[in-house]
Design a protein around this motif. Structure first.
Motif, PDB file in Angstrom:
ATOM      1  N   ASN A   3       0.847  -1.190   0.000  1.00  0.00           N
ATOM      2  CA  ASN A   3       0.000   0.000   0.000  1.00  0.00           C
ATOM      3  C   ASN A   3       0.888   1.248   0.000  1.00  0.00           C
ATOM      4  OD1 ASN A   3      -2.025   1.859   0.291  1.00  0.00           O
ATOM      5  ND2 ASN A   3      -2.422   1.394   2.444  1.00  0.00           N
ATOM      6  N   VAL A   4       0.894   1.997  -1.112  1.00  0.00           N
ATOM      7  CA  VAL A   4       1.708   3.200  -1.233  1.00  0.00           C
ATOM      8  C   VAL A   4       0.810   4.412  -1.083  1.00  0.00           C
ATOM      9  CG1 VAL A   4       3.287   4.535  -2.666  1.00  0.00           C
ATOM     10  CG2 VAL A   4       3.303   2.030  -2.789  1.00  0.00           C
ATOM     11  N   LEU A   5       1.153   5.300  -0.159  1.00  0.00           N
ATOM     12  CA  LEU A   5       0.386   6.523   0.075  1.00  0.00           C
ATOM     13  C   LEU A   5       1.257   7.718  -0.286  1.00  0.00           C
ATOM     14  CD1 LEU A   5      -2.229   7.793   1.153  1.00  0.00           C
ATOM     15  CD2 LEU A   5      -1.234   7.707   3.449  1.00  0.00           C
ATOM     16  N   ILE A   6       0.752   8.586  -1.142  1.00  0.00           N
ATOM     17  CA  ILE A   6       1.473   9.769  -1.598  1.00  0.00           C
ATOM     18  C   ILE A   6       0.751  11.001  -1.069  1.00  0.00           C
ATOM     19  CG2 ILE A   6       2.287  11.071  -3.608  1.00  0.00           C
ATOM     20  CD1 ILE A   6       2.125   8.425  -5.202  1.00  0.00           C
ATOM     21  N   GLN A  84       2.033   3.999  11.299  1.00  0.00           N
ATOM     22  CA  GLN A  84       2.069   4.028   9.839  1.00  0.00           C
ATOM     23  C   GLN A  84       0.700   4.371   9.250  1.00  0.00           C
ATOM     24  OE1 GLN A  84       5.864   1.083   8.768  1.00  0.00           O
ATOM     25  NE2 GLN A  84       3.919   0.837   7.723  1.00  0.00           N
ATOM     26  N   ARG A  85       0.233   5.546   9.633  1.00  0.00           N
ATOM     27  CA  ARG A  85      -1.024   6.035   9.082  1.00  0.00           C
ATOM     28  C   ARG A  85      -0.989   7.562   9.034  1.00  0.00           C
ATOM     29  NH1 ARG A  85      -5.727   5.320  13.735  1.00  0.00           N
ATOM     30  NH2 ARG A  85      -4.934   6.933  15.154  1.00  0.00           N
ATOM     31  N   HIS A  91     -11.549  12.791   6.479  1.00  0.00           N
ATOM     32  CA  HIS A  91     -11.674  11.358   6.230  1.00  0.00           C
ATOM     33  C   HIS A  91     -11.030  10.589   7.372  1.00  0.00           C
ATOM     34  CE1 HIS A  91     -12.297  12.851   2.107  1.00  0.00           C
ATOM     35  NE2 HIS A  91     -12.839  11.679   1.828  1.00  0.00           N
ATOM     36  N   ASP A  92     -11.326   9.289   7.427  1.00  0.00           N
ATOM     37  CA  ASP A  92     -10.652   8.424   8.389  1.00  0.00           C
ATOM     38  C   ASP A  92      -9.165   8.349   8.043  1.00  0.00           C
ATOM     39  OD1 ASP A  92     -13.026   7.876   9.687  1.00  0.00           O
ATOM     40  OD2 ASP A  92     -13.437   6.069   8.482  1.00  0.00           O
ATOM     41  N   PRO A  93      -8.318   8.046   9.039  1.00  0.00           N
ATOM     42  CA  PRO A  93      -6.877   7.921   8.762  1.00  0.00           C
ATOM     43  C   PRO A  93      -6.598   6.877   7.685  1.00  0.00           C
ATOM     44  CG  PRO A  93      -7.282   7.998  11.125  1.00  0.00           C
ATOM     45  CD  PRO A  93      -8.629   7.868  10.470  1.00  0.00           C
ATOM     46  N   LEU A  94      -5.556   7.146   6.897  1.00  0.00           N
ATOM     47  CA  LEU A  94      -5.171   6.236   5.826  1.00  0.00           C
ATOM     48  C   LEU A  94      -3.884   5.506   6.219  1.00  0.00           C
ATOM     49  CD1 LEU A  94      -5.738   8.485   2.673  1.00  0.00           C
ATOM     50  CD2 LEU A  94      -7.220   6.653   3.527  1.00  0.00           C
ATOM     51  N   PRO A  95      -3.880   4.166   6.168  1.00  0.00           N
ATOM     52  CA  PRO A  95      -2.659   3.410   6.489  1.00  0.00           C
ATOM     53  C   PRO A  95      -1.731   3.350   5.278  1.00  0.00           C
ATOM     54  CG  PRO A  95      -4.435   1.904   5.977  1.00  0.00           C
ATOM     55  CD  PRO A  95      -5.028   3.289   5.889  1.00  0.00           C
ATOM     56  N   TYR A  96      -0.483   3.016   5.533  1.00  0.00           N
ATOM     57  CA  TYR A  96       0.458   2.861   4.428  1.00  0.00           C
ATOM     58  C   TYR A  96       1.507   1.813   4.776  1.00  0.00           C
ATOM     59  CZ  TYR A  96       3.559   5.908   7.240  1.00  0.00           C
ATOM     60  OH  TYR A  96       4.327   6.445   8.264  1.00  0.00           O
ATOM     61  N   ASP A  97       2.028   1.165   3.727  1.00  0.00           N
ATOM     62  CA  ASP A  97       3.231   0.353   3.831  1.00  0.00           C
ATOM     63  C   ASP A  97       4.449   1.178   3.413  1.00  0.00           C
ATOM     64  OD1 ASP A  97       1.881  -2.090   4.598  1.00  0.00           O
ATOM     65  OD2 ASP A  97       1.187  -2.226   2.511  1.00  0.00           O
TER      66      ASP A  97
END
Length: 391
Positions: A3-6, A84-85, A91-97
């Motif tokens: 899961n990539v978060l930018i 790691q979020r 919005h709700d928190p977004l997790p990331y790898d």
């Protein structure tokens, strides 16, 4: 799937999303941005003067992003690195790898009293539109007020954005003079700079050309003049004061305040990154663009935060995430500047280009060069259709 978060859809974030989308079989990609559009921050000064409209320098993110990139329009409030979020305003928190932090810049006042309250920054579409509205309304007001300060404009700072703003301003002024029936000989433009040199990123001959061009069009430069305070309509430098009802603040920028709010070790909201652009002890976290601090191996000085380097950082970050997912060793970031182009309005400018040698340009030829740079930027971030629609 990783899961990539930018964070941020500026030059760095949008470029990284485009590259990673080519490998979506291994990745889930999400990009978070304040607005549903990308704006060309290198052209904000043109909107601020009124030579371009916001639509001329923006394009839709959803229409430009690959279909396999998720878009969340919201404001990042904090990065929880332990969990790691990323926390968002709505919005709700977004997790990331893997995280690519490219949150962008904010205006830097350097703690000068009154700068934030009494001067107009150029940091996004809203502030550029506000600066244009203020300029036009103030000039128009002169016919009623006969106040000479309505015809006076102060630009604080003589860096890249300041000089490009001044170039656009002197180009548009004749039209504003005709439109509002202004006395041209009473208009006064001052540029106030703490450092002794204007445009230090250019060779002396090109910097001199830019200064002489602007001076010939009515700009007065005050170098070695540090600003100590700004009151409504007044800029102070020690024992000297300059008055104007339009004060533009382009002295510098810092990274997003979210950096400090999230507990990073930082200076001016920029984080010193490893040579692969990750954060120390966080190999899955990349910081690029205006929130990163990257030393030039040759000089030891930090690279300037430019669109060109942001795109180069995005290339490395995207490559390294793909390498990590595939079990390969990430690469070190390297950068070779292609040069710098500074416009002085649409009909003049200065440029140094590092392609097939080192080339210097000044005058009318810089206009087509600037357009080429802008078109190349849009193509690297979006697609051919978006580039053609922006022309």
């Amino acid at each position: 799937m990783a899961n990539v978060l930018i964070l941020g859809a500026g030059y760095a974030g949008l470029r990284a999303a485009k590259l990673l989308a080519k490998h979506a079989s291994q990745l889930t990609i999400t990009i978070v941005n304040d607005h549903p559009y990308h704006y060309e921050s290198t052209q904000l000064h043109e909107v601020a003067v009124g030579n371009k409209e916001p639509a001329d320098i923006t394009f839709s993110l959803r229409a430009s992003l690959p279909d396999n990139v998720n878009l969340v329009v919201d404001t990042v409030t904090k990065i929880d690195r332990d969990q790691q979020r990323v926390e968002l305003a709505h919005h709700d928190p977004l997790p990331y790898d893997y995280l690519i932090n490219s949150l962008g810049f904010e205006s830097e006042t350097f703690g000068i009293p009154g700068a934030e309250e009494n001067a107009l920054p150029l940091i996004d579409i809203d502030t550029a539109v506000a600066a244009r509205k203020h300029l036009e309304e103030t000039l128009a007001h002169f016919s009623q007020s006969q106040d000479p300060d309505d015809l006076r404009i102060i630009v604080c700072g003589a860096g890249f954005t300041s000089i490009e703003y001044l170039g656009e301003l002197v180009h548009r002024l004749p039209k504003l003079i005709d439109q509002y029936h202004l006395p041209a000989d009473q208009i006064k433009i001052d540029c106030i700079e703490a450092m002794p040199k204007v445009l230090p990123m250019f060779s002396q001959d090109l910097a001199d050309y830019a200064v002489h061009y602007l001076e010939s069009h009515g700009v007065t430069f005050h170098t070695s003049t540090p600003i100590t305070q700004i009151d409504p309509g007044v800029v102070h430098s020690k024992d000297t004061s300059y008055t104007a009802h339009t004060i533009i603040w382009t002295t510098g920028v810092q990274g997003s305040h979210v950096i400090a709010d999230s507990g990073y070790a930082q200076k001016r909201n920029r984080v010193m990154v490893q040579d692969d652009l990750t954060v120390k002890d966080h190999p899955n976290e990349y910081i690029i663009g205006d929130v990163s601090a990257v030393p030039d191996p040759a000089s030891g000085r930090l690279y300037p935060t430019t669109a060109q380097i942001a795109i180069a950082q995005a290339d490395t970050a995207a490559h390294n995430i793909r390498a990590q997912v595939s079990g390969r060793t990430p690469s070190k970031f390297t950068f070779h500047s292609l040069g710098t182009v500074c416009s002085l309005g649409p009909t003049s400018g200065v440029a140094e280009i590092n392609m097939l040698g080192h080339w210097k340009f000044k005058g009318v030829i810089v206009g087509p060069l600037k357009k080429l740079v802008n078109d190349r930027s849009v193509l690297e971030l979006a697609n051919v259709r978006t580039m053609l629609e922006s022309n």
